[in-house]
Write a protein that holds these residues in place. Structure first.
Motif, PDB file in Angstrom:
ATOM      1  N   LYS A  62       0.860  -1.183   0.000  1.00  0.00           N
ATOM      2  CA  LYS A  62       0.000   0.000   0.000  1.00  0.00           C
ATOM      3  C   LYS A  62       0.894   1.230   0.000  1.00  0.00           C
ATOM      4  N   THR A  63       0.525   2.225  -0.825  1.00  0.00           N
ATOM      5  CA  THR A  63       1.381   3.402  -0.956  1.00  0.00           C
ATOM      6  C   THR A  63       0.588   4.689  -0.752  1.00  0.00           C
ATOM      7  N   PRO A  64       0.496   5.158   0.492  1.00  0.00           N
ATOM      8  CA  PRO A  64      -0.125   6.473   0.696  1.00  0.00           C
ATOM      9  C   PRO A  64       0.774   7.534   0.058  1.00  0.00           C
ATOM     10  N   ASP A  65       0.290   8.745  -0.043  1.00  0.00           N
ATOM     11  CA  ASP A  65       1.086   9.806  -0.666  1.00  0.00           C
ATOM     12  C   ASP A  65       2.362  10.083   0.125  1.00  0.00           C
ATOM     13  N   ILE A  66       2.254  10.046   1.442  1.00  0.00           N
ATOM     14  CA  ILE A  66       3.393  10.294   2.330  1.00  0.00           C
ATOM     15  C   ILE A  66       3.409   9.234   3.424  1.00  0.00           C
ATOM     16  N   ARG A  67       4.544   8.616   3.650  1.00  0.00           N
ATOM     17  CA  ARG A  67       4.742   7.695   4.783  1.00  0.00           C
ATOM     18  C   ARG A  67       5.805   8.340   5.654  1.00  0.00           C
ATOM     19  N   LEU A  68       5.417   8.736   6.851  1.00  0.00           N
ATOM     20  CA  LEU A  68       6.347   9.414   7.757  1.00  0.00           C
ATOM     21  C   LEU A  68       7.367   8.425   8.299  1.00  0.00           C
ATOM     22  N   LYS A  69       8.629   8.823   8.277  1.00  0.00           N
ATOM     23  CA  LYS A  69       9.679   7.965   8.836  1.00  0.00           C
ATOM     24  C   LYS A  69       9.593   7.939  10.355  1.00  0.00           C
ATOM     25  N   VAL A  70       9.157   9.067  10.914  1.00  0.00           N
ATOM     26  CA  VAL A  70       8.943   9.174  12.359  1.00  0.00           C
ATOM     27  C   VAL A  70       7.508   9.651  12.566  1.00  0.00           C
ATOM     28  N   PRO A  71       6.668   8.818  13.179  1.00  0.00           N
ATOM     29  CA  PRO A  71       5.271   9.221  13.379  1.00  0.00           C
ATOM     30  C   PRO A  71       5.162  10.503  14.187  1.00  0.00           C
ATOM     31  N   ILE A  72       4.070  11.220  13.980  1.00  0.00           N
ATOM     32  CA  ILE A  72       3.792  12.448  14.732  1.00  0.00           C
ATOM     33  C   ILE A  72       2.463  12.289  15.451  1.00  0.00           C
ATOM     34  N   MET A  73       2.226  13.137  16.441  1.00  0.00           N
ATOM     35  CA  MET A  73       0.985  13.116  17.199  1.00  0.00           C
ATOM     36  C   MET A  73       0.156  14.336  16.799  1.00  0.00           C
TER      37      MET A  73
END
Length: 79
Positions: A34-45
């Motif tokens: 699955k390929t969303p437009d952006i995959r964050l390397k470090v999740p954010i809150m």
């Protein structure tokens, strides 16, 4: 073309915010299913929720599209 334009804006805003991410083309190269437009390397809150990815939808809110996105994208991403 509107969708592509907003993906470019999304990437620019993420860079301005100092977020580290990979985009769809990079994910495909790495074999992601699955390929969303952006995959964050470090999740954010955001609002007490952990955000790992961002999907930009220029037509978001349209009831018919939204229902199909739920089946095709949201649920698989969640899984």
């Amino acid at each position: 073309s509107c969708g592509v334009e907003y993906e470019v804006i999304l990437k620019a805003k993420c860079r301005e915010a100092g977020l580290s991410f990979i985009d769809e083309s990079q994910m495909r190269e790495e074999g992601y299913d699955k390929t969303p437009d952006i995959r964050l390397k470090v999740p954010i809150m955001i609002n007490k929720r952990v955000v790992n990815w961002i999907e930009s939808k220029a037509s978001f809110g349209d009831p018919i599209n939204h229902q199909q996105y739920m089946i095709d994208q949201y649920l698989p991403y969640k899984n």
